[in-house]
Enzyme design. Structure first.
Site, PDB file in Angstrom:
ATOM      1  N   HIS A  15       0.823  -1.212   0.000  1.00  0.00           N
ATOM      2  CA  HIS A  15       0.000   0.000   0.000  1.00  0.00           C
ATOM      3  C   HIS A  15       0.858   1.263   0.000  1.00  0.00           C
ATOM      4  O   HIS A  15       0.325   2.367  -0.086  1.00  0.00           O
ATOM      5  CB  HIS A  15      -0.991  -0.008   1.178  1.00  0.00           C
ATOM      6  CG  HIS A  15      -0.414   0.322   2.515  1.00  0.00           C
ATOM      7  ND1 HIS A  15      -0.084  -0.638   3.444  1.00  0.00           N
ATOM      8  CD2 HIS A  15      -0.129   1.507   3.100  1.00  0.00           C
ATOM      9  CE1 HIS A  15       0.376  -0.059   4.535  1.00  0.00           C
ATOM     10  NE2 HIS A  15       0.363   1.245   4.355  1.00  0.00           N
TER      11      HIS A  15
ATOM     12  N   ASP B 264       0.115  -7.635   1.687  1.00  0.00           N
ATOM     13  CA  ASP B 264       0.590  -6.247   1.719  1.00  0.00           C
ATOM     14  C   ASP B 264       2.115  -6.225   1.769  1.00  0.00           C
ATOM     15  O   ASP B 264       2.730  -5.912   2.790  1.00  0.00           O
ATOM     16  CB  ASP B 264      -0.011  -5.509   2.918  1.00  0.00           C
ATOM     17  CG  ASP B 264       0.220  -4.013   2.846  1.00  0.00           C
ATOM     18  OD1 ASP B 264       0.636  -3.516   1.778  1.00  0.00           O
ATOM     19  OD2 ASP B 264      -0.006  -3.331   3.871  1.00  0.00           O
TER      20      ASP B 264
ATOM     21  N   SER C  62       4.242   2.902   7.955  1.00  0.00           N
ATOM     22  CA  SER C  62       3.990   1.802   7.013  1.00  0.00           C
ATOM     23  C   SER C  62       5.263   1.336   6.321  1.00  0.00           C
ATOM     24  O   SER C  62       6.113   2.136   5.929  1.00  0.00           O
ATOM     25  CB  SER C  62       3.002   2.254   5.936  1.00  0.00           C
ATOM     26  OG  SER C  62       1.711   2.413   6.463  1.00  0.00           O
TER      27      SER C  62
END
Length: 244
Positions: free
Chosen positions: A67, A107, A191
């Site tokens: 992402h 992910d 992230s």
């Protein structure tokens, strides 16, 4: 759960300019000793100025979250303070083909450096798990240049880290997710960073959501994707586009 995933993806990504904000990162964390985590990589989109974290797994590959895919990314190696970024390196992105923004799982993304890294005291690689599904150490470490608060964003300029302990009472929904719960952990802007257990990169910071008084943090379990990782690394040496 899919709704939680969608919301937290929006939370973990954040647009910002390097050097803005205060010296914060990782809720409950503390500042890392400068250059003590030489595998850490700062990822920046030169157009939108959105950022993510990553980690060097080979001289020519960085691992991060799918992402975190950006249109014009550059990676910065050997960074301690983002106010002093070195020369950025262009990359080719290989997100997992089964990753979807509105679903949990897959992910993970590899970034192939167009100029391989020169390994030294401030730039090194970190080990990945063994191919077999061995038991993960409960004593783990997470780090990043994100926020120290869940409800307010203030980008870190220095790398910060936090020791966490895995517990067995968290349902992680899918086999390729590692979870932990608590009142501290990764937050906005963290992230793509590594989840390190026993000195090995076992996971990738993916999402979090609040449950009662605690926060559940989810990490992509790297050992579940080793076949895909090896295939991308092998084929990417021959072409910039890989169909896996």
């Amino acid at each position: 759960m899919n709704i939680c995933w969608f919301v937290t993806i929006l939370l973990l990504l954040h647009s910002c300019t390097p050097g803005d904000g205060m010296d914060h990162g990782i809720v409950g964390g503390h500042a890392s000793v400068p250059h003590s985590r030489p595998y850490m990589v700062y990822i920046l989109d030169l157009t939108t100025h959105s950022n993510c974290d990553g980690f060097l797994v080979r001289e020519d590959f960085v691992m991060t979250a799918a992402h975190c895919k950006k249109k014009h990314p550059k990676v910065y190696l050997g960074v301690s303070d983002t106010k002093f970024l070195p020369h950025g390196i262009e990359v080719v992105s290989f997100p997992h083909p089964y990753f979807k923004n509105n679903m949990i799982g897959n992910d993970i993304m590899l970034l192939k450096l167009k100029t391989p890294a020169t390994l030294n005291k401030t730039v090194t690689i970190i080990d990945l798990p063994n191919p077999w599904n061995e038991k993960i150490s409960k004593d783990c470490l997470v780090m990043g240049w994100g926020s120290t608060m869940y409800d307010h964003y203030s980008q870190s300029t220095v790398l910060r880290e936090l020791n966490v302990t895995l517990t067995s009472d968290v349902n992680c929904a899918t086999p390729d997710i590692i979870c932990h719960k608590g009142k501290v952990g990764p937050s906005l802007g963290d992230s793509g960073g590594p989840f390190i257990c026993g000195g090995v990169a076992q996971g990738i910071v993916s999402f979090y959501f609040k449950r009662s008084e605690d926060y559940i943090t989810g990490y992509t379990r790297i050992s579940q994707h080793l076949l895909w990782i090896n295939a991308v690394m092998t084929k990417a040496n021959k072409a910039d586009k890989v169909n896996i």
